[in-house]
Design a protein around this motif. Structure first.
Motif, PDB file in Angstrom:
ATOM      1  N   MET A   1      11.389   3.304   2.249  1.00  0.00           N
ATOM      2  CA  MET A   1      10.993   2.510   3.413  1.00  0.00           C
ATOM      3  C   MET A   1       9.987   1.436   3.006  1.00  0.00           C
ATOM      4  N   HIS A   2       9.011   1.835   2.231  1.00  0.00           N
ATOM      5  CA  HIS A   2       7.957   0.903   1.834  1.00  0.00           C
ATOM      6  C   HIS A   2       8.516  -0.206   0.939  1.00  0.00           C
ATOM      7  N   ALA A   3       9.362   0.165  -0.024  1.00  0.00           N
ATOM      8  CA  ALA A   3       9.953  -0.832  -0.915  1.00  0.00           C
ATOM      9  C   ALA A   3      10.875  -1.769  -0.140  1.00  0.00           C
TER      10      ALA A   3
ATOM     11  N   LYS B   1       0.836  -1.202   0.000  1.00  0.00           N
ATOM     12  CA  LYS B   1       0.000   0.000   0.000  1.00  0.00           C
ATOM     13  C   LYS B   1       0.873   1.255   0.000  1.00  0.00           C
ATOM     14  N   GLY B   2       1.963   1.217   0.759  1.00  0.00           N
ATOM     15  CA  GLY B   2       2.882   2.353   0.787  1.00  0.00           C
ATOM     16  C   GLY B   2       3.598   2.553  -0.543  1.00  0.00           C
ATOM     17  N   VAL B   3       4.011   1.456  -1.171  1.00  0.00           N
ATOM     18  CA  VAL B   3       4.687   1.558  -2.466  1.00  0.00           C
ATOM     19  C   VAL B   3       3.719   2.077  -3.519  1.00  0.00           C
TER      20      VAL B   3
ATOM     21  N   ALA C   1      18.968  -4.581   5.941  1.00  0.00           N
ATOM     22  CA  ALA C   1      18.448  -3.403   5.247  1.00  0.00           C
ATOM     23  C   ALA C   1      17.176  -2.888   5.909  1.00  0.00           C
ATOM     24  N   SER C   2      16.320  -3.805   6.343  1.00  0.00           N
ATOM     25  CA  SER C   2      15.076  -3.376   6.994  1.00  0.00           C
ATOM     26  C   SER C   2      15.355  -2.704   8.331  1.00  0.00           C
ATOM     27  N   LYS C   3      16.465  -3.065   8.954  1.00  0.00           N
ATOM     28  CA  LYS C   3      16.813  -2.446  10.232  1.00  0.00           C
ATOM     29  C   LYS C   3      17.546  -1.127  10.042  1.00  0.00           C
ATOM     30  N   TYR C   4      18.521  -1.095   9.146  1.00  0.00           N
ATOM     31  CA  TYR C   4      19.388   0.073   9.036  1.00  0.00           C
ATOM     32  C   TYR C   4      18.914   1.126   8.042  1.00  0.00           C
ATOM     33  N   LEU C   5      18.150   0.768   7.022  1.00  0.00           N
ATOM     34  CA  LEU C   5      17.826   1.716   5.955  1.00  0.00           C
ATOM     35  C   LEU C   5      16.400   2.258   5.968  1.00  0.00           C
ATOM     36  N   ALA C   6      15.460   1.509   6.497  1.00  0.00           N
ATOM     37  CA  ALA C   6      14.057   1.907   6.373  1.00  0.00           C
ATOM     38  C   ALA C   6      13.749   3.210   7.096  1.00  0.00           C
ATOM     39  N   LEU C   7      14.066   3.299   8.356  1.00  0.00           N
ATOM     40  CA  LEU C   7      13.758   4.505   9.136  1.00  0.00           C
ATOM     41  C   LEU C   7      14.531   5.721   8.622  1.00  0.00           C
ATOM     42  N   PRO C   8      15.818   5.604   8.252  1.00  0.00           N
ATOM     43  CA  PRO C   8      16.487   6.771   7.669  1.00  0.00           C
ATOM     44  C   PRO C   8      15.838   7.260   6.377  1.00  0.00           C
ATOM     45  N   CYS C   9      15.318   6.348   5.556  1.00  0.00           N
ATOM     46  CA  CYS C   9      14.607   6.777   4.339  1.00  0.00           C
ATOM     47  C   CYS C   9      13.348   7.558   4.694  1.00  0.00           C
ATOM     48  N   LEU C  10      12.619   7.090   5.691  1.00  0.00           N
ATOM     49  CA  LEU C  10      11.428   7.805   6.145  1.00  0.00           C
ATOM     50  C   LEU C  10      11.800   9.195   6.643  1.00  0.00           C
TER      51      LEU C  10
END
Length: 189
Positions: free
Chosen positions: A37-39, A22-24, A71-80
């Motif tokens: 983040m969504h991807a 839904k986010g993507v 990647a889900s730990k280190y990259l998602a929140l910084p992208c947001l």
């Protein structure tokens, strides 16, 4: 891990895919960080499903899953956070670097969990500040979801909790942007 645990964890990753999808699908901007983040969560959900059903497919997805987990730990929140601060180039870049550095170390085989936790904590604190400054309650919920996902569920041996708390975080993060759009529409009326 038993077969039932693998099935349950696979279903949790499918839930994550549905939430992230839904986010993507709602990403309309030209910024690469907003769908980031969504991807990220969508890909992690797919790889998680394949990893926990790898016995069925006769393929080993362990290395790809471990990479997507980092990647889900280190990259998602910084992208947001980079997307939330897209008007401030310095903050946007700082948030992106706060995720890229621990992820690059993990890719190089030099994973530093303490540095990664520090960077995630800095992003959570920044999200709390953003939420307070902009009166965005969904930002607070996203921050709580991040704390659950990144600091609590990694300590629990049951693998089902991590994708489920990521799903909660994803739902709240999606609503951060919807609440901004709703507030902007109310001001225009």
């Amino acid at each position: 891990m038993g077969q039932d645990d693998n099935v349950n964890t696979s279903l949790a990753h499918i839930i994550l895919c549905c939430m992230a999808g839904k986010g993507v699908s709602g990403a309309t901007g030209k910024s690469f960080t907003h769908p980031g983040m969504h991807a990220n969560f969508f890909i992690h959900g797919i790889l998680g499903f394949l990893h926990y059903q790898s016995g069925t497919f006769n393929n080993d997805f362990t290395s790809a899953y471990q990479l997507s987990r980092k990647a889900s730990k280190y990259l998602a929140l910084p992208c947001l956070m980079a997307d939330l601060y897209k008007g401030d180039q310095a903050l946007c870049s700082a948030h992106l670097l706060s995720g890229v550095i621990p992820f690059a170390l993990a890719l190089a085989g030099q994973d530093n969990p303490h540095l990664g936790h520090l960077m995630v904590a800095c992003n959570v604190i920044s999200l709390c500040y953003y939420s307070h400054k902009n009166s965005n309650e969904w930002g607070w919920y996203t921050a709580a979801g991040a704390v659950m996902s990144y600091f609590i569920t990694w300590q629990i041996p049951a693998k089902i909790f991590y994708p489920l708390t990521l799903s909660i975080m994803e739902y709240c993060a999606y609503r951060v942007f919807n609440s901004q759009a709703d507030a902007a529409a109310a001001v225009r009326r």
